[in-house]
Write a protein that holds these residues in place. Structure first.
Motif, short mmCIF file in Angstrom:
data_model
loop_
_atom_site.label_atom_id
_atom_site.label_comp_id
_atom_site.label_asym_id
_atom_site.label_seq_id
_atom_site.Cartn_x
_atom_site.Cartn_y
_atom_site.Cartn_z
N PRO A 190 0.80 -1.24 0.00
CA PRO A 190 0.00 0.00 0.00
C PRO A 190 0.82 1.28 0.00
CG PRO A 190 -0.25 -1.21 2.08
CD PRO A 190 0.54 -2.08 1.18
N ASP A 261 -0.66 4.76 -1.19
CA ASP A 261 -1.02 4.77 -2.61
C ASP A 261 -2.45 5.23 -2.86
OD1 ASP A 261 1.46 3.78 -2.89
OD2 ASP A 261 0.87 1.78 -3.58
N ASP A 262 -3.36 4.81 -1.97
CA ASP A 262 -4.76 5.20 -2.19
C ASP A 262 -4.93 6.70 -2.02
OD1 ASP A 262 -6.51 2.45 -2.06
OD2 ASP A 262 -4.63 2.37 -0.96
N TRP A 348 -10.15 -0.29 5.30
CA TRP A 348 -8.81 -0.45 5.84
C TRP A 348 -8.88 -0.80 7.31
CZ3 TRP A 348 -6.59 4.97 4.32
CH2 TRP A 348 -6.47 5.04 2.93
N ARG A 355 -1.70 4.30 7.68
CA ARG A 355 -3.14 4.28 7.41
C ARG A 355 -3.95 4.03 8.67
NH1 ARG A 355 -4.29 1.11 1.94
NH2 ARG A 355 -3.84 -0.69 3.24
#
Ligand code: SF4
Ligand code: SF4
Ligand code: SF4
Ligand code: SF4
Ligand code: FES
Lengths: 517, 182
Positions: A190, A261-262, A348, A355
């Motif tokens: 991620p 990344d998101d 998540w 995150r």
């Protein structure tokens, strides 16, 4: 505890640095930039690239400043002919097998090789043997493209995947001039896009940004990622009024130098298909686009008529200023405070790096201005529903007593489709405000692109409505913040400008307690 | 610092009329020579009756742009944006995409030059690292009645023919060969 400091001299200038600082860091603090490739403040220091060599008086050999701590009385030179000669030769060596793909290389313009070559270039190749060729254009994962030929073997990516994500995807194979960077498995963690940021050259580039814009055309604005409760500090690069990419900005207390990344793709929501661009009214089951002023006064009429019987759903996606201005409006209307915030969208879990499971950027801030009762409970005795951003009322037939629904949000959703008045509001990248992250750190985001015509942030709508009830009209986000700071301890003693680049924590919050301990 | 003193006027210059008469003498001299020349069909007038009397272009003239092709007909341009960056008139608009050929990597999906904006400075040609854009097409005098007539798209730029006597070699390859890279 006062930190022990040492005095050193860099290029003839006296510098006081905390004990244990690396020369490269002390120099940076003193405004002397030392060229480097492998050094990264949040990774280990293998000192492999040898670009950062400096001359330390009394030492016969040049020292790598990225792994030499300062010592009292050191006299350091970064600009002596000996250093310049060494750096030039290191750079020449680094470039021996470099393909010089600059015309097609996406890094051109922000490339460590190009930049240093301006200062230390040899401008004349002495190397006449054929270059060693390596694998190009490798799609090593959903987010990255690797060009092994451009790699300068600084090993930053290897260390990132070993030390930060602990996923161990990158490795350097072979020896000598056949040494080659490879992805030993698909790079699909991620945080993979950070590799494109830390790679000092064009070996690792990000698929999403690849070939989109040349970087020298980009303009930059500091902001905060709205992707989760962490609130990573970011820079949004924009070109011709469109956000083009997001990249992390250093804030040691929040995200070091990373982002996920998101989060990086969230700029796409600004121009997504389902964005609400114009206000709408619902007449006989059909939605009509109207001018902002018509929708505004239509909503105001509803608010005036049902003032005390309005059930409000606030949102953890809006800024502190928005939430506060909304609370002020409800107070002036003598309506009950906004209902408790809705659960975050799933997807998540908290992870060890950044995150947070809470995928809203401002739950801490917004909950300071909302109540504890559920929206569904509130709706039972309400005649008007005011919904901010959330898809909180997709089926209004459950509440037949409701005479009206006002939706203020950024994107279309079932609640917006069922609402009588839909007012679009500006998104995080379009106005100025602050989010409070899960640590209680209040951080500022700044306008990057223009909002669709006639679209304003929620605080402006709320404060203009509240005028009709004798409330105060705020002129700017800073003014809202000033009022908010006097009202709520979460923002005590803060000023909008005082938040600076890295944000502030109120004395009562977790992080400042941690810091004191 | 160097101080240059103003030249002092002589009395004759201060009186002025003599100097004016000298200037007019030159003007009328030209007039007389041209009348005389026209009468004898021995022209000394420097004005050309364009377009009836076309002038030959000098060797190094800059004509309208063309894009150079690879042997397979695809553009040589790799959409590096150097020309667009160098262009002082912001006349070049490029959109890039990945090339299906990994050895090329990048190519323009759209390449547009607005020849009305262009000031014919030739910076784009100088800037191109691929020798992909040149100003040696056969067109030097473009006429049109609509704006679109002057918008050169990728296809149009690739179709432009080199003018007679234009240099047809590959400067990029030659430079590489000279540097010992190939
Ligand atoms: S990595 Fe830098 S020097 Fe190498 S091709 Fe890319 S831009 Fe040019
Ligand atoms: S790919 Fe980039 S980050 Fe990784 S070793 Fe090579 S130059 Fe360094
Ligand atoms: S000749 Fe000059 S003005 Fe014309 S396109 Fe090229 S760089 Fe631009
Ligand atoms: S400079 Fe040359 S290669 Fe680069 S975009 Fe312009 S024409 Fe294409
Ligand atoms: S930065 Fe010091 S050796 Fe690479």
């Amino acid at each position: 505890m006062a930190q022990e400091t040492v005095k050193i001299t860099i290029n003839g200038k006296e510098v006081v640095a905390p004990k244990g600082t690396l020369i490269i860091e002390a120099a940076a603090q003193a405004g002397v930039e030392i060229p480097h490739y492998c050094y990264h403040p949040h990774l280990s220091r293998p000192a492999v690239c040898r670009m950062c060599l400096v001359d330390v008086e009394g030492q016969r050999k040049l020292q790598p400043s990225c792994s030499t701590p300062v010592q009292s009385g050191q006299v350091i030179r970064t600009d002596s002919p000996k250093v310049q000669e060494a750096v030039r030769e290191v750079l020449e060596f680094t470039l021996i097998n470099h393909p010089l793909d600059c015309p097609v290389c996406d890094q051109a313009g922000e490339c460590g090789l190009q930049n240093n070559y301006q200062d230390y270039g040899l401008y004349n190749t002495k190397f006449t043997l054929p270059k060693v060729h390596k694998a190009k254009v490798q799609k090593i994962g959903p987010t990255l493209t690797l060009d092994a030929e451009r790699c300068i073997l600084c090993s930053r990516c290897v260390r990132f995947t070993d030390e930060i994500t602990k996923t161990h995807e990158m490795g350097i194979m072979q020896r000598g001039d056949h040494a080659e960077i490879r992805a030993v498995k698909e790079v699909n963690n991620p945080y993979s896009t950070n590799l494109a940021d830390i790679c000092p050259v064009g070996a690792l580039t990000q698929n999403d940004f690849r070939f989109k814009v040349r970087v020298w055309y980009l303009k930059h604005e500091q902001s905060i990622c709205p992707g989760c409760a962490r609130g990573c500090n970011i820079v949004v690069d924009h070109y011709r009024g469109e956000a083009q990419r997001m990249r992390p900005r250093n804030n040691n207390a929040v995200n070091q130098s990373w982002m996920c990344d998101d989060g990086r793709l969230l700029y796409k929501a600004i121009r997504s298909e389902d964005r609400l661009n114009a206000p709408m009214l619902r007449k006989d089951g059909k939605r009509l686009a109207v001018t902002p002023s018509v929708a505004f006064s239509e909503a105001l009429q509803l608010l005036e008529k049902h003032a005390k019987h309005t059930a409000t759903q606030g949102s953890a996606f809006v800024s502190n200023e928005d939430a506060f201005a909304l609370a002020m409006l409800l107070k002036m209307m003598q309506a009950p405070v906004a209902a408790s915030l809705r659960e975050s969208p799933a997807g998540w879990d908290d992870d060890a790096l950044l995150r947070k499971a809470d995928r809203t950027p401002n739950r801490t801030g917004a909950s300071a201005f909302s109540g504890t009762e559920d929206f569904a409970v509130r709706l039972k005795n309400a005649t008007l529903a005011l919904v901010i951003q959330e898809d909180a009322l997709p089926d209004r037939s459950l509440y037949p007593q409701l005479a009206g629904v006002i939706y203020v949000g950024t994107h279309d959703c079932p609640t917006a489709k069922a609402a009588d008045v839909v007012l679009p509001m500006a998104m995080w990248a379009e106005y100025e405000g602050s989010f409070t992250n899960f640590q209680g750190r209040v951080q500022r985001f700044r306008p990057v692109v223009a909002a669709p015509e006639g679209v304003v942030p929620l605080w402006q709508l709320a404060s203009r409505w509240s005028q009709a009830f004798g409330g105060k009209l705020f002129a700017s986000a800073a003014e809202v913040f000033r009022a908010m700071a006097t009202e709520h301890p979460l923002f005590a003693k803060m000023t909008f400008d005082g938040l600076g680049e890295l944000g502030l924590c109120a004395p009562s919050t977790e992080q400042s307690k941690e810091a004191q301990a | 610092m160097i101080v240059v003193p103003r030249p002092a006027y002589s009395l004759r210059e201060k009186v002025y009329f003599w100097e004016i008469a000298k200037g007019l003498l030159v003007t009328f001299g030209h007039l007389a020579r041209n009348l005389w020349g026209a009468a004898l069909r021995n022209r000394t007038i420097q004005t050309w009756e364009y377009p009836e009397e076309p002038r030959p272009y000098p060797q190094r003239v800059r004509l309208l742009h063309r894009l150079v092709k690879r042997p397979d007909g695809t553009p040589k341009c790799v959409a590096c944006y150097m020309c667009a960056t160098a262009c002082p008139a912001v006349a070049i608009e490029i959109i890039a995409e990945p090339s299906p050929d990994d050895a090329i990597e990048k190519r323009p999906i759209s390449f547009v030059i607005d020849e009305l904006r262009c000031v014919m400075c030739g910076f784009c040609v100088e800037a191109c690292p691929k020798d992909a854009i040149r100003m040696d097409s056969e067109v030097g005098d473009l006429m049109g009645t609509r704006r679109e007539d002057f918008i050169f798209t990728l296809d149009r730029l690739l179709e432009m023919k080199p003018r007679a006597g234009a240099y047809l070699g590959d400067r990029e390859l030659e430079a590489k060969r000279k540097a010992g890279l190939i």
